[in-house]
Design a protein around this motif. Structure first.
Motif, short mmCIF file in Angstrom:
data_model
loop_
_atom_site.label_atom_id
_atom_site.label_comp_id
_atom_site.label_asym_id
_atom_site.label_seq_id
_atom_site.Cartn_x
_atom_site.Cartn_y
_atom_site.Cartn_z
N HIS A 81 40.07 29.27 92.82
CA HIS A 81 39.95 27.82 92.91
C HIS A 81 39.34 27.51 94.27
O HIS A 81 38.98 28.44 95.01
CB HIS A 81 41.30 27.13 92.70
N HIS A 134 40.60 25.43 96.90
CA HIS A 134 41.35 25.03 98.09
C HIS A 134 40.79 25.83 99.28
O HIS A 134 40.34 26.97 99.12
CB HIS A 134 42.84 25.29 97.89
N ASP A 185 41.73 27.60 101.74
CA ASP A 185 42.10 28.98 102.10
C ASP A 185 41.40 30.00 101.20
O ASP A 185 41.39 31.19 101.52
CB ASP A 185 43.62 29.18 102.09
N HIS A 186 40.78 29.55 100.10
CA HIS A 186 40.11 30.47 99.18
C HIS A 186 38.57 30.39 99.24
O HIS A 186 37.89 31.17 98.57
CB HIS A 186 40.60 30.23 97.75
N HIS A 195 48.82 25.09 89.10
CA HIS A 195 48.54 24.83 90.52
C HIS A 195 47.87 23.47 90.65
O HIS A 195 47.04 23.13 89.80
CB HIS A 195 47.63 25.95 91.04
N ASP A 245 46.76 31.09 92.98
CA ASP A 245 47.99 30.44 93.36
C ASP A 245 48.61 29.85 92.09
O ASP A 245 47.92 29.15 91.35
CB ASP A 245 47.67 29.32 94.33
ZN LIG Z 1 45.68 26.59 96.27
#
Ligand SMILES: [Zn+2]
Ligand SMILES: [Zn+2]
Length: 284
Positions: free
Chosen positions: A70, A72, A74-75, A155, A176
């Motif tokens: 996905h 977000h 942090d990814h 998520h 996640d």
């Molecule tokens: Zn996430």
């Protein structure tokens, strides 16, 4: 037997965690490299992808598939710093399938790499880029000898879990996602059934979870329950919270292995040889 290797380049969740107390398990966010024969597949583009990209460039790898769970931060935050994107003669396919609206992989990257948030836009990529959209549970046939099954995770804003199959072995990457206590996620169980290894969202412990209900994350204990239910011998606890120090994570290794001997805790530099039924090759 064909090579099937997994290397962890970033194991943190939410935000990088650079600190003297985090040197062993690492501070970078989500990124895992899979080598399937001669093919290279990169799972997620957190800050860990920066070091991964440098190494792929040094190895002269000219075709890379990046699969995003996905988008977000942090990814994806490492994506603009992924060296192969700026290398002519390299082909990169970027795959995403988590969107819950009409967003495409291409316009997500364009909106993310865009002034005033970032000075470089995707127009400056020198590599040949292909943006690939899919919808779970679509099966991705990336190569004749690599098959990838997908599942929708629980998520906020959506996320996708992957099962990568090569040479009769398989690795599942499930982050996640939030479990429902006492209720088995049958879609995940079905995806991971009989796999050799599952990397799993272990942001919290069962004891902490009630405080974080609705945050979209799971626990290492739920990872153990899923592995047991689906006959997966090896669990890699992943997506560590920023508060987890080396001492805390080293303690987790012992606690997790006491209840599930196949448990490992993800750390930057860990390489697993999946072709040989998961052997730890090296840690750095
Ligand atoms: Zn996430
Ligand atoms: Zn995350």
């Amino acid at each position: 037997m064909s090579r099937f290797q997994l290397t962890i380049w970033g194991a943190r969740g939410s935000i990088p965690a650079p600190a003297a107390a985090n040197v062993r398990f690492g501070s970078d966010t989500s990124c895992i490299e899979l080598r399937c024969g001669d093919h290279v597949i990169v799972l997620d583009a957190g800050t860990g992808i920066v070091g991964c990209g440098r190494e792929l460039y040094d190895r002269g790898v000219s075709q890379i598939d990046v699969l995003l769970t996905h988008c977000h931060f942090d990814h994806i935050i490492g994506l603009p710093f992924f060296m192969p994107l700026y290398s002519s003669g390299t082909s990169v396919r970027i795959h995403a399938g988590h969107f819950e609206d009409a967003t495409t992989c291409r316009n997500m990257v364009e909106r993310f790499m865009c002034p005033p948030y970032f000075p470089v836009t995707p127009k400056q990529f020198a590599a040949g880029i292909q943006y690939c959209d899919f919808r779970p549970p679509e099966v991705l046939e990336l190569f004749d000898d690599v098959r990838i099954r997908t599942v929708r995770l629980n998520h906020p804003n959506g996320a996708v879990g992957y099962r990568v199959e090569h040479g009769g072995r398989s690795v599942c990457y499930i982050t996640d996602t939030e479990h429902r206590p006492g209720v088995r996620d049958e879609a995940i169980c079905d995806l991971i059934a009989g796999a050799d290894i599952m990397i799993y969202d272990s942001m919290y412990t069962d004891a902490e979870y009630p405080k974080y209900r609705g945050f979209g994350h799971s626990t290492w204990e739920e990872g153990v329950r899923l592995c047991r239910a689906a006959g997966v011998p090896r669990l890699v606890a992943f997506h560590h919270d920023i508060s987890r120090t080396d001492a805390w994570l080293a303690d987790l290794v012992g606690r997790a292995q006491a209840v599930f001997p196949g448990a490992l805790v993800a750390q930057t530099g860990l390489t697993l040889d999946i072709a040989e039924r998961v052997r730890i090759v090296e840690t750095s």
